[in-house]
Design a protein around this motif. Structure first.
Motif, PDB file in Angstrom:
ATOM      1  N   ARG A  30      46.137  46.053  31.924  1.00  0.00           N
ATOM      2  CA  ARG A  30      46.556  44.651  31.871  1.00  0.00           C
ATOM      3  C   ARG A  30      47.748  44.451  30.931  1.00  0.00           C
ATOM      4  O   ARG A  30      48.643  43.662  31.228  1.00  0.00           O
ATOM      5  N   CYS A  57      42.468  44.744  41.582  1.00  0.00           N
ATOM      6  CA  CYS A  57      43.391  43.674  41.203  1.00  0.00           C
ATOM      7  C   CYS A  57      43.400  42.588  42.287  1.00  0.00           C
ATOM      8  O   CYS A  57      43.721  42.880  43.439  1.00  0.00           O
ATOM      9  N   PRO A  58      43.069  41.350  41.935  1.00  0.00           N
ATOM     10  CA  PRO A  58      43.006  40.301  42.955  1.00  0.00           C
ATOM     11  C   PRO A  58      44.377  39.842  43.432  1.00  0.00           C
ATOM     12  O   PRO A  58      44.477  39.108  44.414  1.00  0.00           O
ATOM     13  N   ALA A  86      50.752  45.238  32.790  1.00  0.00           N
ATOM     14  CA  ALA A  86      51.014  44.252  33.841  1.00  0.00           C
ATOM     15  C   ALA A  86      51.556  42.956  33.250  1.00  0.00           C
ATOM     16  O   ALA A  86      52.469  42.336  33.807  1.00  0.00           O
ATOM     17  N   CYS A 132      41.624  45.264  35.964  1.00  0.00           N
ATOM     18  CA  CYS A 132      42.206  46.616  35.962  1.00  0.00           C
ATOM     19  C   CYS A 132      41.798  47.384  34.709  1.00  0.00           C
ATOM     20  O   CYS A 132      41.395  48.550  34.795  1.00  0.00           O
ATOM     21  N   VAL A 177      48.933  43.442  42.222  1.00  0.00           N
ATOM     22  CA  VAL A 177      50.034  43.658  41.280  1.00  0.00           C
ATOM     23  C   VAL A 177      50.408  45.130  41.146  1.00  0.00           C
ATOM     24  O   VAL A 177      51.572  45.463  40.916  1.00  0.00           O
ATOM     25  N   CYS A 179      50.913  38.991  37.550  1.00  0.00           N
ATOM     26  CA  CYS A 179      49.622  39.213  36.878  1.00  0.00           C
ATOM     27  C   CYS A 179      49.063  37.900  36.340  1.00  0.00           C
ATOM     28  O   CYS A 179      49.783  37.107  35.731  1.00  0.00           O
ATOM     29  N   ILE A 180      47.770  37.681  36.585  1.00  0.00           N
ATOM     30  CA  ILE A 180      47.114  36.479  36.054  1.00  0.00           C
ATOM     31  C   ILE A 180      46.195  36.831  34.882  1.00  0.00           C
ATOM     32  O   ILE A 180      45.348  36.032  34.475  1.00  0.00           O
ATOM     33  N   SER A 181      46.331  38.041  34.365  1.00  0.00           N
ATOM     34  CA  SER A 181      45.612  38.468  33.156  1.00  0.00           C
ATOM     35  C   SER A 181      44.097  38.412  33.290  1.00  0.00           C
ATOM     36  O   SER A 181      43.391  38.152  32.317  1.00  0.00           O
ATOM     37  N   CYS A 182      43.586  38.672  34.494  1.00  0.00           N
ATOM     38  CA  CYS A 182      42.130  38.608  34.675  1.00  0.00           C
ATOM     39  C   CYS A 182      41.428  39.775  33.974  1.00  0.00           C
ATOM     40  O   CYS A 182      40.267  39.678  33.604  1.00  0.00           O
ATOM     41  N   GLY A 183      42.117  40.914  33.832  1.00  0.00           N
ATOM     42  CA  GLY A 183      41.542  42.047  33.102  1.00  0.00           C
ATOM     43  C   GLY A 183      40.710  42.992  33.937  1.00  0.00           C
ATOM     44  O   GLY A 183      40.165  43.974  33.408  1.00  0.00           O
TER      45      GLY A 183
HETATM   46  S1  SF4 Z   1      43.736  43.113  37.743  1.00  0.00           S
HETATM   47 FE1  SF4 Z   1      45.812  42.491  38.433  1.00  0.00          FE
HETATM   48  S2  SF4 Z   1      45.947  40.299  37.898  1.00  0.00           S
HETATM   49 FE2  SF4 Z   1      44.165  41.139  36.772  1.00  0.00          FE
HETATM   50  S3  SF4 Z   1      45.027  41.737  34.736  1.00  0.00           S
HETATM   51 FE3  SF4 Z   1      45.155  43.556  36.044  1.00  0.00          FE
HETATM   52  S4  SF4 Z   1      47.199  43.483  36.971  1.00  0.00           S
HETATM   53 FE4  SF4 Z   1      46.791  41.446  36.144  1.00  0.00          FE
END
Ligand code: SF4
Ligand code: SF4
Length: 367
Positions: free
Chosen positions: A315, A339-340, A318, A304, A343, A298-302
């Protein structure tokens, strides 16, 4: 102008009507007006617009006008949804099935069956969502096989299917309320609150409505079976029937449930008030469905969390590498879709995975 077939995620925030602008509030007011006139026209001094229209166009009652409008909204919404998110077979299949169920079981069959001497029956709605299907008077008025179908689906098949497949089989593939939210309501899915306060409200509200559904059905059933004559049970049962129908059946599921789409997101009814969602959520918590989080990706993009229509902070799970089962999750799959990093994965294998999770020190079931 869209330069790609699929719109980018940020397009959500560029358009005012999707971002609580005056246009969004205006749309919400229009929906309120429609629902008030539909549910309460001809009462409380309001003009009855829809019954005369129904008779003029050959539909049996105003509820078929509503069913037709509802189905058309779903079809338009489905076209929108597939344009936005149709590059996934899960999304294509889910929305395709949901729309087909509405067209066939939610509108056409109930309309056509009485024309051939049959009964108007909604095969895709079960108690406690269709709360009167377990009332004795309703069951006695139905052919035995329909009454039996309603009982078996409500108390056995629907909850058991949620144990094996999660509540998604119903809330995201079959139910008309979920179908409208996922199609017509999709432009506003990002408006669903993921605050702690909204989660607390949801927990208490939805289980309170389920409790009310159980108690009111019991009281009304006792009355309709002739019990408690000459006691307080009779007026209590009569008032319960009126008030449950008014508050839950009309105001929460219809007027508020849909009219607030443009300002509060599309799953207000499903998340906070639907007794069927509460019942299936309990089965889901005990069952196999979960969202699996792949470790350390997870890159914490948010994305999701933003796109979760049920306000779940995906997130947060994740980031902790924590696979999870939440009773409110309707298994729409959008968190995994947006999710890019790939994950997230929806799966029905929680029992097999439970040992792994215990080894990692993670909770197997979370609210
Ligand atoms: S969309 Fe994927 S990468 Fe982004 S916060 Fe959620 S789990 Fe992490
Ligand atoms: S957690 Fe994912 S699958 Fe569940 S409701 Fe939210 S977006 Fe849909």
């Amino acid at each position: 102008m869209h330069l790609q077939a699929q719109e980018g995620l940020m397009s959500t925030f560029r358009t005012g009507w999707r971002s609580r602008s005056a246009v969004a509030y205006g749309l919400s007011l229009l929906l309120f007006a429609f629902y008030i006139s539909m549910y309460f026209g001809g009462q409380y001094g309001l003009p009855d617009l829809w019954q005369p229209l129904a008779e003029a166009v050959g539909l049996r009652s105003k509820w078929f006008v509503y069913g037709l409008v509802y189905t058309v909204w779903m079809l338009i919404g489905a076209a929108w949804y597939l344009r936005q998110h149709g590059n996934s077979r899960y999304n294509q299949a889910r929305i395709g099935v949901n729309v087909a169920v509405q067209v066939v079981l939610g509108f056409t069959l109930p309309f056509v069956m009485p024309l051939f001497g049959g009964t108007e029956y909604y095969f895709s709605y079960f108690w406690p969502l269709k709360y009167d299907y377990l009332y004795p008077h309703t069951m006695w008025s139905l052919p035995w096989y329909l009454a039996l179908y309603g009982v078996v689906m409500a108390v056995f098949t629907a909850p058991l299917a949620a144990v094996f497949f999660g509540k998604r089989w119903y809330c995201s593939w079959v139910c008309g309320c979920g179908g409208l939210a996922n199609t017509f309501g999709d432009p506003w899915r990002h408006l669903t609150s993921s605050s702690t306060a909204s989660w607390r409200f949801e927990k208490y509200a939805i289980h309170a409505v389920l409790g009310l559904a159980v108690v009111s059905t019991g009281v009304i059933a006792m009355h309709q079976m002739g019990m408690g004559e000459g006691t307080l049970l009779v007026p209590i049962a009569q008032q319960t029937k009126i008030w449950y129908g008014f508050v839950v059946g009309s105001i929460l599921s219809g007027v508020i449930g849909t009219a607030v789409y443009p300002v509060l997101g599309p799953r207000i009814w499903c998340r906070n008030f639907c007794p069927m969602a509460a019942l299936l959520g309990m089965s889901q918590k005990l069952g196999r469905f979960r969202i699996r989080v792949k470790k350390d990706m997870c890159i914490s993009c948010g994305n999701c969390t933003t796109y979760c229509e049920m306000g779940i902070d995906v997130r947060a799970y994740a980031q902790r590498n924590q696979s999870f089962t939440r009773s409110s999750c309707v298994g729409c799959g959008m968190c995994a879709h947006v999710c890019p990093r790939g994950v997230l994965r929806l799966e029905n294998g929680a029992w097999e995975q439970a040992e792994d999770k215990q080894l990692q020190g993670l909770s197997i079931i979370d609210y």
